[in-house]
Design a protein around this motif. Structure first.
Motif, PDB file in Angstrom:
ATOM      1  N   GLY A  58     162.277 -13.625  13.607  1.00 48.21           N
ATOM      2  CA  GLY A  58     161.441 -12.920  14.562  1.00 48.21           C
ATOM      3  C   GLY A  58     160.322 -12.161  13.894  1.00 48.21           C
ATOM      4  N   ALA A  59     160.608 -11.545  12.742  1.00 47.47           N
ATOM      5  CA  ALA A  59     159.574 -10.797  12.018  1.00 47.47           C
ATOM      6  C   ALA A  59     158.452 -11.721  11.572  1.00 47.47           C
ATOM      7  CB  ALA A  59     160.194 -10.083  10.824  1.00 47.47           C
ATOM      8  N   GLU A  60     158.808 -12.905  11.088  1.00 44.86           N
ATOM      9  CA  GLU A  60     157.786 -13.868  10.660  1.00 44.86           C
ATOM     10  C   GLU A  60     156.952 -14.345  11.843  1.00 44.86           C
ATOM     11  OE1 GLU A  60     160.295 -15.774   6.897  1.00 44.86           O
ATOM     12  OE2 GLU A  60     160.465 -16.634   8.902  1.00 44.86           O
ATOM     13  N   LEU A  61     157.597 -14.559  12.974  1.00 41.80           N
ATOM     14  CA  LEU A  61     156.869 -15.000  14.164  1.00 41.80           C
ATOM     15  C   LEU A  61     155.919 -13.921  14.664  1.00 41.80           C
ATOM     16  CD1 LEU A  61     159.857 -16.797  15.861  1.00 41.80           C
ATOM     17  CD2 LEU A  61     157.678 -17.896  15.320  1.00 41.80           C
ATOM     18  N   ILE A  62     156.326 -12.668  14.574  1.00 38.88           N
ATOM     19  CA  ILE A  62     155.442 -11.575  14.982  1.00 38.88           C
ATOM     20  C   ILE A  62     154.234 -11.503  14.056  1.00 38.88           C
ATOM     21  CG2 ILE A  62     155.283  -9.052  15.105  1.00 38.88           C
ATOM     22  CD1 ILE A  62     158.200  -9.156  16.185  1.00 38.88           C
ATOM     23  N   GLN A  63     154.464 -11.663  12.770  1.00 35.21           N
ATOM     24  CA  GLN A  63     153.341 -11.682  11.834  1.00 35.21           C
ATOM     25  C   GLN A  63     152.396 -12.839  12.143  1.00 35.21           C
ATOM     26  OE1 GLN A  63     152.407  -9.664   9.198  1.00 35.21           O
ATOM     27  NE2 GLN A  63     153.925  -8.214   9.975  1.00 35.21           N
ATOM     28  N   ALA A  64     152.950 -13.981  12.500  1.00 34.61           N
ATOM     29  CA  ALA A  64     152.124 -15.162  12.750  1.00 34.61           C
ATOM     30  C   ALA A  64     151.349 -15.061  14.056  1.00 34.61           C
ATOM     31  CB  ALA A  64     153.006 -16.411  12.768  1.00 34.61           C
ATOM     32  N   ASN A  65     151.859 -14.296  15.024  1.00 33.11           N
ATOM     33  CA  ASN A  65     151.260 -14.301  16.355  1.00 33.11           C
ATOM     34  C   ASN A  65     150.561 -13.006  16.745  1.00 33.11           C
ATOM     35  OD1 ASN A  65     152.114 -16.929  17.892  1.00 33.11           O
ATOM     36  ND2 ASN A  65     153.945 -16.310  16.749  1.00 33.11           N
ATOM     37  N   CYS A  66     150.869 -11.906  16.068  1.00 32.59           N
ATOM     38  CA  CYS A  66     150.396 -10.605  16.550  1.00 32.59           C
ATOM     39  C   CYS A  66     149.329  -9.956  15.678  1.00 32.59           C
ATOM     40  CB  CYS A  66     151.575  -9.642  16.697  1.00 32.59           C
ATOM     41  SG  CYS A  66     152.891 -10.254  17.776  1.00 32.59           S
ATOM     42  N   VAL A  67     149.288 -10.296  14.385  1.00 31.42           N
ATOM     43  CA  VAL A  67     148.404  -9.552  13.480  1.00 31.42           C
ATOM     44  C   VAL A  67     146.931  -9.841  13.720  1.00 31.42           C
ATOM     45  CG1 VAL A  67     150.112  -9.301  11.653  1.00 31.42           C
ATOM     46  CG2 VAL A  67     148.648 -11.330  11.699  1.00 31.42           C
ATOM     47  N   GLY A  68     146.613 -10.875  14.485  1.00 30.57           N
ATOM     48  CA  GLY A  68     145.210 -11.129  14.792  1.00 30.57           C
ATOM     49  C   GLY A  68     144.581 -10.008  15.592  1.00 30.57           C
ATOM     50  N   CYS A  69     145.382  -9.315  16.394  1.00 33.59           N
ATOM     51  CA  CYS A  69     144.875  -8.203  17.210  1.00 33.59           C
ATOM     52  C   CYS A  69     145.480  -6.863  16.804  1.00 33.59           C
ATOM     53  CB  CYS A  69     145.164  -8.456  18.690  1.00 33.59           C
ATOM     54  SG  CYS A  69     144.347  -9.911  19.375  1.00 33.59           S
ATOM     55  N   HIS A  70     146.740  -6.874  16.393  1.00 33.45           N
ATOM     56  CA  HIS A  70     147.439  -5.639  16.026  1.00 33.45           C
ATOM     57  C   HIS A  70     147.372  -5.485  14.506  1.00 33.45           C
ATOM     58  CE1 HIS A  70     149.069  -5.035  20.095  1.00 33.45           C
ATOM     59  NE2 HIS A  70     149.140  -6.357  20.137  1.00 33.45           N
ATOM     60  N   ILE A  71     146.582  -4.530  14.050  1.00 35.80           N
ATOM     61  CA  ILE A  71     146.255  -4.403  12.636  1.00 35.80           C
ATOM     62  C   ILE A  71     147.358  -3.648  11.891  1.00 35.80           C
ATOM     63  CG2 ILE A  71     144.489  -3.668  10.994  1.00 35.80           C
ATOM     64  CD1 ILE A  71     143.619  -5.756  13.098  1.00 35.80           C
ATOM     65  N   PRO A  72     147.834  -4.191  10.765  1.00 40.10           N
ATOM     66  CA  PRO A  72     148.848  -3.475   9.985  1.00 40.10           C
ATOM     67  C   PRO A  72     148.247  -2.245   9.302  1.00 40.10           C
ATOM     68  CG  PRO A  72     148.747  -5.819   9.405  1.00 40.10           C
ATOM     69  CD  PRO A  72     147.535  -5.517  10.211  1.00 40.10           C
ATOM     70  N   ASP A  73     149.046  -1.177   9.218  1.00 41.78           N
ATOM     71  CA  ASP A  73     148.608  -0.019   8.450  1.00 41.78           C
ATOM     72  C   ASP A  73     149.082  -0.175   7.010  1.00 41.78           C
ATOM     73  OD1 ASP A  73     151.313   0.578   8.389  1.00 41.78           O
ATOM     74  OD2 ASP A  73     151.179   2.269   9.782  1.00 41.78           O
ATOM     75  N   GLY A  74     148.979   0.880   6.228  1.00 41.76           N
ATOM     76  CA  GLY A  74     149.352   0.798   4.819  1.00 41.76           C
ATOM     77  C   GLY A  74     150.813   0.488   4.590  1.00 41.76           C
ATOM     78  N   GLU A  75     151.657   0.740   5.603  1.00 40.02           N
ATOM     79  CA  GLU A  75     153.084   0.456   5.479  1.00 40.02           C
ATOM     80  C   GLU A  75     153.479  -0.829   6.189  1.00 40.02           C
ATOM     81  OE1 GLU A  75     155.129   3.840   6.942  1.00 40.02           O
ATOM     82  OE2 GLU A  75     154.314   5.217   5.428  1.00 40.02           O
ATOM     83  N   GLY A  76     152.479  -1.585   6.668  1.00 45.09           N
ATOM     84  CA  GLY A  76     152.763  -2.839   7.351  1.00 45.09           C
ATOM     85  C   GLY A  76     153.128  -2.677   8.811  1.00 45.09           C
ATOM     86  N   ARG A  77     152.999  -1.471   9.347  1.00 48.76           N
ATOM     87  CA  ARG A  77     153.308  -1.225  10.755  1.00 48.76           C
ATOM     88  C   ARG A  77     152.133  -1.679  11.613  1.00 48.76           C
ATOM     89  NH1 ARG A  77     156.423   3.172  12.251  1.00 48.76           N
ATOM     90  NH2 ARG A  77     154.602   4.057  13.310  1.00 48.76           N
TER      91      ARG A  77
END
Length: 538
Positions: free
Chosen positions: A34-53
């Motif tokens: 699930g974590a990998e799928l969220i990275q693949a689908n969400c990071v285009g709009c939801h920007i990670p901070d310095g801790e990857g949140r």
């Protein structure tokens, strides 16, 4: 040469993509997490901070149904095209990860489980104007209360509502105030205080050991219209938090219900099972206890959520008496009752005033016995013992039925079918008997709630308007033996004056025999039109 090099590089792009994919998501026998799928689908709009949140996502907590609605909204409104990687069910995997990492603690979800369990005729008691005046005028208060956010995200939610639904300021409940100012200055602080992102309950639950639900469970349940139920669940873990489920049992009438399916546990306690039982497809929504000893909630038909069973599943270990049905006996009479549990051995006894006069059948999972009540037995609840296991309250002794409450007291049914996309929404009623207390007056604090009684059911027009519209004729039928109301077909009815829909405003009447006396009770049923928007949380 440069042009040829460019062509060669273009031909290499698919291979480069494959290599990059391998670097980001290593290929292995296990499907993408699930974590990998969220990275693949969400990071285009939801920007990670310095801790990857991830922005916005990291500052919210929701139930599994809440996260599913969020992902669905991303697909519908923002045209998210899910990258499944190698997952057979990527949405389910993402919901699982989010609910586990950012869910609600049992204590946080408990007050609002009625919406998760599809208890459609629940009337919310939301005295606070922040809920009643802002949140619950468009959807249930529980839909908001089953979320946790920090102040920034609650503020963003207000902005989202105004942007997505601009008429919110002018519709009923909004135009009587400066809605936007009130929502930002009053509602956001209130929501942040009452439903904060961080809480002691969540901190404790996040760190707690989570039970595994594998094993055998004894099920005790009740379904309006079909009565009391006793049975078993057998759960076998096939992967972490995933189970195959076998379900079997029977109602007190002898009608069997059995089948099998699959279950997923979210957040360490949220049991969701899909089961094929008899001719129906059911959904189980249960909350497991922290010690893994019980699961409690409701299961309902997928195509008729209003039809369901309240149930408690107890892990089979040792000896437990769990239920006595029916759980009532009139003073001075005898009654045959069923005792249900597991690991039961020994003598069956009761409190003074009751006596077991015969045993019809007996086994380790229960017994059927004949019990006699003394004529002068005092009203109240009694304990039943089966060997070393005791159940209290087990039986209610009552002198007579003074009045009947029909539950739900106010219900809503909906027309449907007839070629349309929405199935009818039916309703089911129960007749609860009560005895007056020492003050001799009905509906006071000292009254004794007896239990559910068989009744003869009927309907009549609620008021003069309903009588004039002949609502009883057009707005559906009630089964006189079970109290199950079947809604009518949707669409204009050419046989009805004005060609209107089959709506209606009805009184539901239960008549219960108590010796030579008949006691009546009434409830209010509104038969209305279809609801077209039916998300998991409404």
């Amino acid at each position: 040469m440069g042009r040829n090099l460019g062509l060669r590089l273009l031909k290499l792009i698919p291979a480069l993509i494959e290599v990059l994919s391998f670097l980001v998501f290593p290929a292995c026998a296990v499907a993408a997490t699930g974590a990998e799928l969220i990275q693949a689908n969400c990071v285009g709009c939801h920007i990670p901070d310095g801790e990857g949140r991830l922005s916005h996502i990291a500052n919210q907590r929701k139930t599994p149904e809440g996260w599913l609605m969020t992902i669905t909204r991303m697909q519908l409104i923002h045209q998210l095209n899910i990258n499944a990687l190698d997952s057979a069910d990527p949405v389910s995997e993402m919901v699982k990860h989010l609910a586990d990492a950012q869910g609600l603690a049992p204590a946080e979800s408990q007050p609002f489980r009625y919406i998760l369990e599809r208890r459609l005729n629940t009337i919310e008691n939301l005295d606070d104007e922040h809920f009643a005046g802002v949140c619950s005028r468009c959807h249930t208060g529980a839909r908001a209360a089953l979320q946790r956010r920090n102040e920034e995200e609650w503020t963003r939610l207000i902005h989202f509502h105004l942007g997505q639904y601009p008429s919110i300021e002018y519709s009923s409940g909004g135009r009587d105030r400066e809605w936007f100012k009130f929502a930002l200055n009053e509602v956001v602080p209130w929501l942040t205080e009452h439903f904060p992102l961080e809480s002691p309950a969540w901190s404790e639950w996040r760190e707690a050991a989570k039970p595994v639900q594998t094993g055998a469970w004894r099920v005790i349940g009740t379904m309006p219209g079909r009565g009391e139920f006793a049975g078993y669940i057998e759960a076998e873990e096939t992967a972490k938090d995933r189970y195959t489920v076998k379900f079997r049992g029977e109602f007190d009438s002898g009608e069997a219900l059995q089948g099998e399916g699959d279950a997923i546990v979210y957040t360490g306690y949220e049991w969701r099972a899909s089961l094929s039982l008899g001719n129906g497809e059911y959904r189980q929504v249960l909350a497991g206890s922290a010690d893994g000893a019980t699961m409690q909630g409701r299961m309902y038909l997928l195509d008729h959520e209003e039809t369901g069973m309240d149930l408690t599943a107890t892990r089979i270990a040792g000896s437990r008496l769990l239920a006595v049905t029916p759980n009532r006996i009139r003073a001075g009479t005898s009654a045959q009752v069923r005792l249900s549990g597991f690991g039961l051995e020994g003598e069956i006894t009761s409190d003074p005033g009751l006596k077991v006069i015969s045993i019809v059948e007996q086994g380790t999972d229960g017994a059927v016995v004949e019990i006699q009540s003394d004529a002068d037995a005092a009203p109240g609840v009694r304990t039943i013992k089966f060997g070393g296991s005791a159940l209290s309250p087990a039986l209610t002794v009552y002198p007579k039925i003074d009045y009947i409450k029909v539950l739900p007291e106010v219900a809503m049914a909906r027309v449907g079918g007839n070629g349309g996309s929405q199935t009818p929404v039916n309703a089911a009623f129960e007749a609860w008997g009560w005895s007056n207390g020492a003050d001799g007056a009905a509906n006071t604090e000292d009254d004794l709630r007896i239990g559910v009684f068989p009744a003869t059911w009927s309907v009549h027009a609620w008021d003069e308007v309903a009588e004039k519209g002949d609502d009883v004729r057009y707005a559906g039928v009630i089964d006189p033996a079970t109290g199950v109301f079947t809604s009518p077909a949707a669409g204009p009815n050419p046989d009805r004056p004005g060609g209107v829909n089959n709506f209606g405003n009805l009184a539901v009447v239960a008549e219960v025999k108590d010796g030579e006396t008949t006691v009546r009770g009434e409830a209010h049923l509104m038969v209305t039109v279809q609801r077209w928007n039916n998300p998991p949380l409404r």
